[in-house]
Scaffold this motif. Structure first.
Motif, PDB file in Angstrom:
ATOM      1  N   ILE A  14       0.863  -1.174   0.000  1.00  0.00           N
ATOM      2  CA  ILE A  14       0.000   0.000   0.000  1.00  0.00           C
ATOM      3  C   ILE A  14       0.904   1.229   0.000  1.00  0.00           C
ATOM      4  O   ILE A  14       2.089   1.141   0.328  1.00  0.00           O
ATOM      5  CB  ILE A  14      -0.964   0.024   1.215  1.00  0.00           C
ATOM      6  CG1 ILE A  14      -0.189  -0.063   2.521  1.00  0.00           C
ATOM      7  CG2 ILE A  14      -1.991  -1.084   1.110  1.00  0.00           C
ATOM      8  CD1 ILE A  14      -1.044   0.087   3.766  1.00  0.00           C
ATOM      9  N   ASP A  15       0.363   2.381  -0.361  1.00  0.00           N
ATOM     10  CA  ASP A  15       1.152   3.612  -0.423  1.00  0.00           C
ATOM     11  C   ASP A  15       1.839   3.878   0.912  1.00  0.00           C
ATOM     12  O   ASP A  15       1.267   3.643   1.985  1.00  0.00           O
ATOM     13  CB  ASP A  15       0.257   4.799  -0.781  1.00  0.00           C
ATOM     14  CG  ASP A  15      -0.242   4.710  -2.221  1.00  0.00           C
ATOM     15  OD1 ASP A  15       0.216   3.823  -2.961  1.00  0.00           O
ATOM     16  OD2 ASP A  15      -1.101   5.534  -2.590  1.00  0.00           O
ATOM     17  N   ASN A  16       3.070   4.380   0.833  1.00  0.00           N
ATOM     18  CA  ASN A  16       3.910   4.761   1.976  1.00  0.00           C
ATOM     19  C   ASN A  16       4.436   3.587   2.799  1.00  0.00           C
ATOM     20  O   ASN A  16       5.017   3.795   3.853  1.00  0.00           O
ATOM     21  CB  ASN A  16       3.189   5.761   2.889  1.00  0.00           C
ATOM     22  CG  ASN A  16       2.802   7.018   2.142  1.00  0.00           C
ATOM     23  OD1 ASN A  16       3.570   7.506   1.318  1.00  0.00           O
ATOM     24  ND2 ASN A  16       1.599   7.502   2.377  1.00  0.00           N
ATOM     25  N   MET A  17       4.268   2.364   2.314  1.00  0.00           N
ATOM     26  CA  MET A  17       4.785   1.198   3.029  1.00  0.00           C
ATOM     27  C   MET A  17       6.287   1.068   2.775  1.00  0.00           C
ATOM     28  O   MET A  17       6.750   1.282   1.659  1.00  0.00           O
ATOM     29  CB  MET A  17       4.076  -0.070   2.546  1.00  0.00           C
ATOM     30  CG  MET A  17       4.629  -1.349   3.131  1.00  0.00           C
ATOM     31  SD  MET A  17       3.814  -2.806   2.462  1.00  0.00           S
ATOM     32  CE  MET A  17       2.354  -2.830   3.466  1.00  0.00           C
ATOM     33  N   GLU A  18       7.036   0.708   3.814  1.00  0.00           N
ATOM     34  CA  GLU A  18       8.458   0.454   3.650  1.00  0.00           C
ATOM     35  C   GLU A  18       8.678  -0.987   3.228  1.00  0.00           C
ATOM     36  O   GLU A  18       8.102  -1.908   3.815  1.00  0.00           O
ATOM     37  CB  GLU A  18       9.222   0.776   4.936  1.00  0.00           C
ATOM     38  CG  GLU A  18       9.330   2.262   5.180  1.00  0.00           C
ATOM     39  CD  GLU A  18      10.400   2.624   6.183  1.00  0.00           C
ATOM     40  OE1 GLU A  18      10.951   1.735   6.852  1.00  0.00           O
ATOM     41  OE2 GLU A  18      10.680   3.832   6.292  1.00  0.00           O
ATOM     42  N   VAL A  19       9.491  -1.177   2.189  1.00  0.00           N
ATOM     43  CA  VAL A  19       9.784  -2.501   1.642  1.00  0.00           C
ATOM     44  C   VAL A  19      11.304  -2.633   1.482  1.00  0.00           C
ATOM     45  O   VAL A  19      12.037  -1.656   1.580  1.00  0.00           O
ATOM     46  CB  VAL A  19       9.082  -2.721   0.281  1.00  0.00           C
ATOM     47  CG1 VAL A  19       7.584  -2.730   0.427  1.00  0.00           C
ATOM     48  CG2 VAL A  19       9.522  -1.680  -0.730  1.00  0.00           C
ATOM     49  N   THR A  20      11.755  -3.856   1.212  1.00  0.00           N
ATOM     50  CA  THR A  20      13.167  -4.102   0.963  1.00  0.00           C
ATOM     51  C   THR A  20      13.362  -4.319  -0.529  1.00  0.00           C
ATOM     52  O   THR A  20      12.713  -5.191  -1.113  1.00  0.00           O
ATOM     53  CB  THR A  20      13.640  -5.349   1.739  1.00  0.00           C
ATOM     54  OG1 THR A  20      13.394  -5.133   3.127  1.00  0.00           O
ATOM     55  CG2 THR A  20      15.120  -5.598   1.520  1.00  0.00           C
ATOM     56  N   VAL A  21      14.226  -3.517  -1.134  1.00  0.00           N
ATOM     57  CA  VAL A  21      14.529  -3.647  -2.556  1.00  0.00           C
ATOM     58  C   VAL A  21      15.911  -4.285  -2.663  1.00  0.00           C
ATOM     59  O   VAL A  21      16.853  -3.859  -1.997  1.00  0.00           O
ATOM     60  CB  VAL A  21      14.492  -2.280  -3.275  1.00  0.00           C
ATOM     61  CG1 VAL A  21      14.815  -2.439  -4.754  1.00  0.00           C
ATOM     62  CG2 VAL A  21      13.126  -1.624  -3.099  1.00  0.00           C
ATOM     63  N   ARG A  22      16.011  -5.339  -3.482  1.00  0.00           N
ATOM     64  CA  ARG A  22      17.274  -6.058  -3.645  1.00  0.00           C
ATOM     65  C   ARG A  22      17.945  -5.633  -4.947  1.00  0.00           C
ATOM     66  O   ARG A  22      17.290  -5.514  -5.974  1.00  0.00           O
ATOM     67  CB  ARG A  22      17.016  -7.563  -3.628  1.00  0.00           C
ATOM     68  CG  ARG A  22      16.415  -8.000  -2.292  1.00  0.00           C
ATOM     69  CD  ARG A  22      16.097  -9.451  -2.252  1.00  0.00           C
ATOM     70  NE  ARG A  22      17.368 -10.184  -2.182  1.00  0.00           N
ATOM     71  CZ  ARG A  22      17.450 -11.489  -2.323  1.00  0.00           C
ATOM     72  NH1 ARG A  22      16.378 -12.206  -2.546  1.00  0.00           N
ATOM     73  NH2 ARG A  22      18.617 -12.091  -2.254  1.00  0.00           N
ATOM     74  N   PHE A  23      19.275  -5.428  -4.865  1.00  0.00           N
ATOM     75  CA  PHE A  23      20.066  -4.962  -6.002  1.00  0.00           C
ATOM     76  C   PHE A  23      21.223  -5.919  -6.263  1.00  0.00           C
ATOM     77  O   PHE A  23      21.793  -6.485  -5.333  1.00  0.00           O
ATOM     78  CB  PHE A  23      20.690  -3.585  -5.703  1.00  0.00           C
ATOM     79  CG  PHE A  23      19.712  -2.473  -5.541  1.00  0.00           C
ATOM     80  CD1 PHE A  23      19.419  -1.633  -6.602  1.00  0.00           C
ATOM     81  CD2 PHE A  23      19.092  -2.238  -4.321  1.00  0.00           C
ATOM     82  CE1 PHE A  23      18.528  -0.592  -6.457  1.00  0.00           C
ATOM     83  CE2 PHE A  23      18.200  -1.195  -4.163  1.00  0.00           C
ATOM     84  CZ  PHE A  23      17.914  -0.374  -5.239  1.00  0.00           C
ATOM     85  N   PHE A  24      21.565  -6.076  -7.548  1.00  0.00           N
ATOM     86  CA  PHE A  24      22.790  -6.764  -7.942  1.00  0.00           C
ATOM     87  C   PHE A  24      23.514  -5.845  -8.910  1.00  0.00           C
ATOM     88  O   PHE A  24      22.940  -5.450  -9.926  1.00  0.00           O
ATOM     89  CB  PHE A  24      22.499  -8.116  -8.598  1.00  0.00           C
ATOM     90  CG  PHE A  24      23.730  -8.801  -9.106  1.00  0.00           C
ATOM     91  CD1 PHE A  24      24.675  -9.285  -8.228  1.00  0.00           C
ATOM     92  CD2 PHE A  24      23.962  -8.930 -10.462  1.00  0.00           C
ATOM     93  CE1 PHE A  24      25.823  -9.894  -8.683  1.00  0.00           C
ATOM     94  CE2 PHE A  24      25.111  -9.547 -10.939  1.00  0.00           C
ATOM     95  CZ  PHE A  24      26.048 -10.028 -10.040  1.00  0.00           C
ATOM     96  N   LYS A  25      24.738  -5.484  -8.590  1.00  0.00           N
ATOM     97  CA  LYS A  25      25.533  -4.538  -9.386  1.00  0.00           C
ATOM     98  C   LYS A  25      24.748  -3.250  -9.643  1.00  0.00           C
ATOM     99  O   LYS A  25      24.622  -2.789 -10.773  1.00  0.00           O
ATOM    100  CB  LYS A  25      26.003  -5.171 -10.690  1.00  0.00           C
ATOM    101  CG  LYS A  25      26.998  -6.300 -10.466  1.00  0.00           C
ATOM    102  CD  LYS A  25      27.561  -6.818 -11.756  1.00  0.00           C
ATOM    103  CE  LYS A  25      28.593  -7.896 -11.469  1.00  0.00           C
ATOM    104  NZ  LYS A  25      29.103  -8.528 -12.667  1.00  0.00           N
ATOM    105  N   GLU A  26      24.148  -2.735  -8.588  1.00  0.00           N
ATOM    106  CA  GLU A  26      23.395  -1.485  -8.579  1.00  0.00           C
ATOM    107  C   GLU A  26      22.162  -1.494  -9.477  1.00  0.00           C
ATOM    108  O   GLU A  26      21.635  -0.448  -9.829  1.00  0.00           O
ATOM    109  CB  GLU A  26      24.315  -0.308  -8.928  1.00  0.00           C
ATOM    110  CG  GLU A  26      25.444  -0.139  -7.931  1.00  0.00           C
ATOM    111  CD  GLU A  26      26.334   1.043  -8.237  1.00  0.00           C
ATOM    112  OE1 GLU A  26      25.926   1.920  -9.025  1.00  0.00           O
ATOM    113  OE2 GLU A  26      27.440   1.082  -7.681  1.00  0.00           O
ATOM    114  N   LYS A  27      21.670  -2.683  -9.827  1.00  0.00           N
ATOM    115  CA  LYS A  27      20.442  -2.800 -10.624  1.00  0.00           C
ATOM    116  C   LYS A  27      19.398  -3.532  -9.773  1.00  0.00           C
ATOM    117  O   LYS A  27      19.628  -4.649  -9.327  1.00  0.00           O
ATOM    118  CB  LYS A  27      20.711  -3.570 -11.908  1.00  0.00           C
ATOM    119  CG  LYS A  27      19.497  -3.678 -12.800  1.00  0.00           C
ATOM    120  CD  LYS A  27      19.829  -4.427 -14.081  1.00  0.00           C
ATOM    121  CE  LYS A  27      18.646  -4.456 -15.012  1.00  0.00           C
ATOM    122  NZ  LYS A  27      17.766  -5.561 -14.827  1.00  0.00           N
ATOM    123  N   ALA A  28      18.256  -2.887  -9.550  1.00  0.00           N
ATOM    124  CA  ALA A  28      17.196  -3.488  -8.736  1.00  0.00           C
ATOM    125  C   ALA A  28      16.573  -4.664  -9.485  1.00  0.00           C
ATOM    126  O   ALA A  28      16.345  -4.585 -10.692  1.00  0.00           O
ATOM    127  CB  ALA A  28      16.125  -2.449  -8.423  1.00  0.00           C
TER     128      ALA A  28
END
Length: 185
Positions: free
Chosen positions: A106-120
């Motif tokens: 939902i809007d304003n929810m905090e999530v974890t974004v995973r990156f490999f070599k600075e690409k999500a």
């Protein structure tokens, strides 16, 4: 570098220029011949699963996955916008990068974004989220001899089975790992 003999579930490795997470592994010692490690690997970017065998002495490079806590801001046509909570930079992601988290965001929810070599490449919601029930079937205790369930629709559009006592307008806690109802809040 990590040797195939040290493989464990959840370890990320780099093979042929792509990143894989170890889903399953088994050390096999046949009666004849040399021992080997049988693995099931999931490509973290495409989601494809492959099976591969390794000699226990084979060494492969370990992939370093970076994670950032980001806030989901809004959806605009086919893009989902996230804001880095430290630098306030905005990051647009496509639906296929976000699809696993969509039923719970939902809007304003905090999530974890995973990156490999600075690409999500993926978004993970918190393990437990509180969402509002916007539609629930009518359920009565007389309908069943045991504890029953009914179908409910949450504010994100996600549908799940909930106990009969949960009504429209109430908030419930959902386990995002299994997609199941946990408790009424």
């Amino acid at each position: 570098m990590i040797s195939a003999g040290d493989f464990r579930k959840g370890i990320t490795i780099e093979l042929d220029g792509q990143v894989f997470v170890i889903v399953e592994f088994m050390h096999v010692k046949p009666g004849k011949g040399a021992a080997f490690v049988r693995t099931k690997l999931k490509n973290v970017i495409t989601g494809g699963v492959v099976e591969r065998t390794f000699n226990p002495n084979d060494r492969v490079p370990r992939a370093h996955i970076e994670t950032k806590t980001m806030q989901f801001l809004y959806k605009d046509e086919s893009l989902y916008y996230f804001m880095d909570t430290e630098t306030y930079e905005q990051l647009p992601l496509s639906e296929d990068q976000v699809e696993d988290a969509l039923p719970y965001m939902i809007d304003n929810m905090e999530v974890t974004v995973r990156f490999f070599k600075e690409k999500a490449f993926s978004v993970e919601p918190p393990n437990f989220v509180v969402l509002k029930v916007v539609d629930a079937e009518y359920g009565s205790r007389n309908d069943t001899a045991t504890a029953g369930t009914k179908l409910a629709t949450l504010e994100t559009g996600y549908q799940l089975q909930v106990p009969l006592f949960v009504n429209q307008g109430e908030s419930i806690r959902v386990d995002t790992r299994t997609g199941e109802y946990m408790e009424r809040v």
